[in-house]
Scaffold this active site. Structure first.
Site, PDB file in Angstrom:
ATOM      1  N   LYS A 186      42.331  45.207  37.282  1.00 20.93           N
ATOM      2  CA  LYS A 186      40.984  44.771  36.877  1.00 20.93           C
ATOM      3  C   LYS A 186      39.969  45.327  37.869  1.00 20.93           C
ATOM      4  O   LYS A 186      40.234  45.365  39.080  1.00 20.93           O
ATOM      5  CB  LYS A 186      40.961  43.243  36.859  1.00 20.93           C
ATOM      6  CG  LYS A 186      39.676  42.609  36.356  1.00 20.93           C
ATOM      7  CD  LYS A 186      39.831  41.090  36.316  1.00 20.93           C
ATOM      8  CE  LYS A 186      38.601  40.381  35.804  1.00 20.93           C
ATOM      9  NZ  LYS A 186      38.776  38.914  35.744  1.00 20.93           N
ATOM     10  N   SER A 199      37.813  36.678  31.268  1.00 19.96           N
ATOM     11  CA  SER A 199      37.075  37.865  31.632  1.00 19.96           C
ATOM     12  C   SER A 199      37.955  39.091  31.837  1.00 19.96           C
ATOM     13  O   SER A 199      37.449  40.210  31.873  1.00 19.96           O
ATOM     14  CB  SER A 199      36.278  37.612  32.916  1.00 19.96           C
ATOM     15  OG  SER A 199      37.160  37.361  33.999  1.00 19.96           O
ATOM     16  N   SER A 247      40.727  33.259  32.991  1.00 20.50           N
ATOM     17  CA  SER A 247      40.504  34.676  32.672  1.00 20.50           C
ATOM     18  C   SER A 247      41.742  35.545  32.623  1.00 20.50           C
ATOM     19  O   SER A 247      41.653  36.701  32.217  1.00 20.50           O
ATOM     20  CB  SER A 247      39.524  35.284  33.664  1.00 20.50           C
ATOM     21  OG  SER A 247      38.229  34.939  33.276  1.00 20.50           O
TER      22      SER A 247
END
Ligand code: GLN
Length: 489
Positions: free
Chosen positions: A78, A153, A177
């Protein structure tokens, strides 16, 4: 096999270790897959094509090493995690050109284990959101249905794994997330206990809540990645100095479910949950019962307060953490400002998106003198009660199960203009972060009307990831294998 990317991480790792395939072949297979699928899903913010091929060739020259459990395995991280010579934007304009001079500990551990980092995954700006629509750069689409969100997210991490662009991805989970995109994209997502994985080099959102964890295509893959990234790090004072078990060794199939008391919180299984989500989750629990688990009715009575509590605490912490982006030290600086305060204002106004600004404003408000006691202190007190709910529940059960999210993946643009509805997507995930416990979202099938993946959330006990993974592995073995995502053509 023609397409190497259909293998799981554990399978590719074995093929690499046996030199049936080279690290370069594995990396090329992923890069080719990125080329064909990325135009449809936009999961990645950057692809390290040349650098990852060079790294793979260097690994091939050295040869496999039994001390490197991810030798030659292509992975994605990420874009909230720092990696040397690699842009780290956090999905924000304010960090658009930021290239960190060091690796996050989790990234360094992946590299030390022999992994090849091939790309950085798209995300909601500063990890704030539940759909990846808050990224300043692009909207990631769900590989199962490209008109829908991948969750957030860490939506880029979920989509890249589901689309077989890599064998595992790292995400971060402050309020769900990792688990939410895992549920929406049909993969396994593991949020470890608070303190299990070092956050050094992760751009902080809510420091008392954030954890890094894997998104993978199987439970065993998640266990392998956790074994690599877990452990004490003197550079993160919240990381706990406790031994890291070999998580994969704890996996033993459905036998692990025998005699396990599964608590079903009343608050998670009733009104407001989409019927097909409920049906798929219920069928999975029934499968666990058929393998010898026992179901216990429990209550987490403060669940109704979790959203308000979480959003006060997370925004308060975010407002403080994001103060460092001032146009002086890193990232975007507005050049037209006449003086210092004006420069701060202009840089932050231009650099941060709407959702981030909303949270900075609310976070500053709840911490301000006069409101601190009414909001922040109260939220901290309720957090204690939420934690106690779990302590009491675990007197009656060993594991807690419920849906990861009340709905399957929703349409792009459907919720993004309604922040409160978006916050409600986190109703089942955030209590776990407030309590610091580990949790895993397991794909349990496709909804019978929508054909979209459904995630069952399994809550474990503090630092007992081995037991959580064992139960998830047992249940996974009882369920039909997930088909290929339908949205990639
Ligand atoms: N959706 C939650 C939020 O926006 C959780 C995000 C996360 O876990 N990073 O804060």
């Amino acid at each position: 096999m023609s397409d190497l990317t259909t293998k799981t991480l554990v399978e590719i790792r074995a093929a690499l270790a046996a030199r049936d395939i080279s690290a370069e072949e594995a990396t090329r297979a992923c890069l080719a897959r990125i080329e064909t699928t990325e135009p449809k899903i936009d999961a990645l913010l950057s692809v390290q094509g040349e650098a990852s091929l060079a790294r793979a060739r260097a690994l091939d020259a050295e040869g496999p090493d039994a001390r490197k459990p991810l030798w030659g395995v292509p992975v994605v991280v990420k874009d909230v995690l720092c990696a040397t010579n690699t842009p780290t934007t956090c999905g924000s304009k304010i960090l658009e050109n930021f290239v960190p001079p060091y690796d996050a500990t989790a990234v360094a551990k992946l590299k030390d284990a022999g992994a090849v980092i091939i790309g950085k995954a798209n995300m909601d700006e500063f990890a704030m959101g539940s759909s990846t629509e808050n990224s300043a750069f692009k909207v990631t689409r769900n590989p199962w249905d490209v008109s829908r969100v991948p969750g957030g997210s860490s939506g880029g991490s979920g989509a890249t794994v589901a689309a077989r662009q890599c064998f595992a991805a790292l995400g971060t989970d402050t309020g769900g997330s990792i688990r939410l995109p895992a549920a929406f994209c049909g993969c396994v997502g593991l949020k470890p206990s608070y303190g299990r994985v070092s956050r050094f080099g992760m751009v902080a959102y809510g420091s008392s809540l954030d954890q890094i964890g894997p998104l993978t295509r199987s439970v065993e893959d998640a266990a392998q990645v956790l074994s690599v990234i877990a452990g004490h790090d003197p550079r993160d004072s919240t990381s706990v100095d406790a031994p890291v078990p070999g998580y994969a060794a704890a996996l033993k199939g459905p036998d692990a479910l025998k005699g396990v008391r599964i608590g079903l919180p009343r608050e998670f299984w009733g009104a407001g949950v989409n019927p097909e989500v409920l049906a798929s989750c219920r069928a999975a629990v029934d499968a666990a019962v058929s393998a010898g688990a026992e179901v216990v009715d429990i209550s987490l009575p403060h669940t109704d307060y979790a959203i308000a509590t979480y959003y006060i605490i997370a925004m308060a912490e975010a407002s403080s953490n994001l103060a460092r982006f001032d146009g002086v030290r890193y990232g975007l600086r507005d050049k037209d400002a006449s003086e210092l305060i004006d420069m701060y204002k202009r840089s932050r106004t231009r650099g941060f998106g709407d959702e981030v600004q909303r949270r900075i404003i609310i976070g500053t408000y709840v911490l301000s003198s006069g409101y601190y006691d009414a909001y922040y202190r109260k939220a901290a007190q309720v957090r204690r009660l939420i934690r106690r709910d779990f302590e009491q529940a675990y007197e009656k059960c060993d594991l807690i199960c419920g849906p990861t999210c009340p709905t399957p993946a929703f349409p792009i643009g459907g919720v993004v203009d309604d922040p409160l509805t978006m916050y409600l997507m986190d109703i089942f995930t955030i209590s776990l972060n407030l309590a610091g416990l580990p949790g895993l979202s397991l794909p349990v099938g496709l909804g019978k009307d929508t054909g979209l993946p459904v995630g069952l959330q399994m809550f474990g006990q503090y630092f007992k990831e081995d037991r959580l993974l064992a139960a998830a592995h047992g249940l996974e073995a009882l369920l039909p294998a997930m088909p290929e995502p339908a949205g990639l053509g």
